[in-house]
Design a protein around this motif. Structure first.
Motif, mmCIF file in Angstrom:
data_model
loop_
_atom_site.group_PDB
_atom_site.id
_atom_site.type_symbol
_atom_site.label_atom_id
_atom_site.label_comp_id
_atom_site.label_asym_id
_atom_site.label_seq_id
_atom_site.Cartn_x
_atom_site.Cartn_y
_atom_site.Cartn_z
ATOM 1 N N THR A 100 0.829 -1.200 0.000
ATOM 2 C CA THR A 100 0.000 0.000 0.000
ATOM 3 C C THR A 100 0.864 1.251 0.000
ATOM 4 O OG1 THR A 100 -1.708 -1.178 1.252
ATOM 5 C CG2 THR A 100 -1.853 1.223 1.197
ATOM 6 N N MET A 125 -7.106 6.062 3.432
ATOM 7 C CA MET A 125 -7.742 6.131 4.736
ATOM 8 C C MET A 125 -7.327 4.984 5.653
ATOM 9 S SD MET A 125 -9.635 8.864 4.963
ATOM 10 C CE MET A 125 -8.090 9.560 4.345
ATOM 11 N N HIS A 126 -6.723 3.979 5.089
ATOM 12 C CA HIS A 126 -6.233 2.836 5.852
ATOM 13 C C HIS A 126 -5.220 2.128 4.963
ATOM 14 C CE1 HIS A 126 -9.024 -0.169 3.721
ATOM 15 N NE2 HIS A 126 -9.296 1.016 3.201
ATOM 16 N N ARG A 127 -4.649 1.049 5.440
ATOM 17 C CA ARG A 127 -3.686 0.320 4.637
ATOM 18 C C ARG A 127 -3.923 -1.168 4.799
ATOM 19 N NH1 ARG A 127 2.375 0.496 6.807
ATOM 20 N NH2 ARG A 127 2.435 -1.242 5.341
ATOM 21 N N VAL A 136 -9.345 -0.929 -0.683
ATOM 22 C CA VAL A 136 -8.663 0.190 -0.031
ATOM 23 C C VAL A 136 -9.406 1.468 -0.403
ATOM 24 C CG1 VAL A 136 -6.522 1.472 0.272
ATOM 25 C CG2 VAL A 136 -6.437 -0.998 -0.139
ATOM 26 N N GLN A 149 -11.875 9.867 8.673
ATOM 27 C CA GLN A 149 -11.009 9.560 9.808
ATOM 28 C C GLN A 149 -11.801 9.560 11.117
ATOM 29 O OE1 GLN A 149 -7.863 12.459 9.465
ATOM 30 N NE2 GLN A 149 -6.571 11.071 8.264
ATOM 31 N N TRP A 152 -13.795 6.418 11.270
ATOM 32 C CA TRP A 152 -12.952 5.288 11.627
ATOM 33 C C TRP A 152 -12.698 5.266 13.128
ATOM 34 C CZ3 TRP A 152 -11.708 4.228 6.324
ATOM 35 C CH2 TRP A 152 -11.392 2.893 6.081
ATOM 36 N N ARG A 153 -12.390 6.422 13.702
ATOM 37 C CA ARG A 153 -12.131 6.485 15.145
ATOM 38 C C ARG A 153 -13.355 6.086 15.942
ATOM 39 N NH1 ARG A 153 -9.398 11.357 13.763
ATOM 40 N NH2 ARG A 153 -11.267 12.535 14.341
ATOM 41 N N HIS A 155 -15.603 3.987 15.081
ATOM 42 C CA HIS A 155 -16.022 2.623 14.711
ATOM 43 C C HIS A 155 -17.334 2.631 13.932
ATOM 44 C CE1 HIS A 155 -12.833 1.396 17.419
ATOM 45 N NE2 HIS A 155 -13.414 2.043 18.412
ATOM 46 N N LYS A 159 -15.777 -3.265 8.586
ATOM 47 C CA LYS A 159 -14.720 -3.883 7.788
ATOM 48 C C LYS A 159 -14.858 -5.400 7.879
ATOM 49 C CE LYS A 159 -12.533 -1.437 10.567
ATOM 50 N NZ LYS A 159 -11.523 -0.917 11.529
ATOM 51 N N THR A 223 -11.678 -3.241 15.816
ATOM 52 C CA THR A 223 -10.525 -2.385 16.112
ATOM 53 C C THR A 223 -9.558 -2.558 14.948
ATOM 54 O OG1 THR A 223 -9.637 -4.209 17.443
ATOM 55 C CG2 THR A 223 -10.714 -2.408 18.640
ATOM 56 N N GLY A 224 -8.605 -1.676 14.854
ATOM 57 C CA GLY A 224 -7.710 -1.717 13.697
ATOM 58 C C GLY A 224 -6.258 -1.899 14.080
#
Length: 298
Positions: A100, A125-127, A136, A149, A152-153, A155, A159, A223-224
């Motif tokens: 990525t 926005m993520h990898r 992606v 963002q 994402w924080r 939740h 995903k 969670t990521g």
């Protein structure tokens, strides 16, 4: 192999009393002291725009630059499929084996370089790990990126992945909450793995198909954490088939020195569900899994 254009690695010196050579040797141990000495003597290093000696003492606030000459990058699959595109976001299907972001010898042969060749404003926005295929999401504006963002924080982005785990699962569904944090690694100092002192992590795994000696799972992650699915399925007793790093318990395999980027396993980011950052419309994007991660493989 393809020669790239080289790259300049820049860093700002903090509290440092070391020499230029000592700094590179201590903070960048992927290469030897003799290699760093040769680079400094060969003019590849600058300190505040000037060529330093290897024994020059560093002062806080200085800018240290290594101008890495062009190098041959490994060949990778660069067939990136666009799944959705508008003025605010871009979603693509990343092939397995394509990094990525730059790192580990890859610069031009990366997803971000390929995307920005056409849309230079895009920010990921993520990898996904190099050996993970699938969806992606990129933002095309600062405003869209900030909203995504925050989602994402909080939740608010769902995903879902597919993974081929070793062993035949006895449960149809289960939750994994093993904390994930750094553990010692002989080459890198530390890597992420299951750790009692790690950060809270949660995954939900469901069986899609039982095979001889293996189980095809779909996994929702809430969670990521880095390498979360690899670690969590290994913790649950189902390390990914072919994973050279993580074994039962979600920790590095004993007696085998592997790196997080080493491949051999099958993992795919299949689905993202979120609210569009401009319109608020409910979005559900999917990337078709590879043959080995399809049910009945039809």
């Amino acid at each position: 192999m393809t020669l790239n254009g080289g790259f300049s690695y820049r860093e700002r010196i903090g509290r440092e009393g070391a020499t230029v050579l000592d700094h590179f040797t201590r903070h960048h141990p992927h290469d030897t002291r003799a290699q760093w000495q040769a680079r400094i003597e060969g003019g590849e290093v600058e300190l505040d725009g000037l060529r330093p000696e290897s024994g020059t003492l560093l002062v806080p606030g200085q800018e240290l630059v290594w101008h890495r000459p062009p190098w041959d990058e490994p060949e990778v699959d660069t067939r990136v499929e666009v799944l959705f595109e508008d003025a605010a976001i871009l979603a693509v299907h990343k092939p397995r084996g394509l990094p990525t972001l730059p790192g580990g010898g890859y610069l031009d042969h990366t997803l971000i370089a390929l995307v920005r060749a056409r849309l230079p404003e895009c920010s990921p926005m993520h990898r996904l790990g190099r050996e993970t295929s699938g969806l992606v999401l990129f933002a095309r504006t600062h405003a869209a990126g900030a909203i995504l963002q925050e989602a994402w924080r909080d939740h608010r982005i769902q995903k879902r992945y597919r993974a081929l785990g070793s062993g035949v699962a006895t449960q149809d569904a289960f939750e994994i909450t093993a904390p994930i944090g750094p553990v010692p690694h002989p080459w890198l100092g530390s890597i992420h793995a299951a750790s009692p002192g790690g950060k809270p992590s949660r995954s939900e795994a469901r069986v899609l198909e039982r095979r001889e000696g293996a189980t095809l799972f779909e996994v929702d992650i809430h969670t990521g954490r880095p390498h979360q699915i690899r670690i969590h399925l290994a913790f649950a007793g189902h390390p990914l088939v072919g994973d050279p790093l993580y074994g039962p318990g979600g920790t590095p395999l004993e007696g085998i020195i592997a790196l997080p980027g080493d491949g051999g396993y099958c993992l795919h980011a299949e689905r993202l569900a979120f609210a569009h950052p401009v319109t608020g419309q409910a979005m559900e994007l999917r990337a078709e899994p590879p043959w080995e991660l399809r049910t009945n493989r039809l």
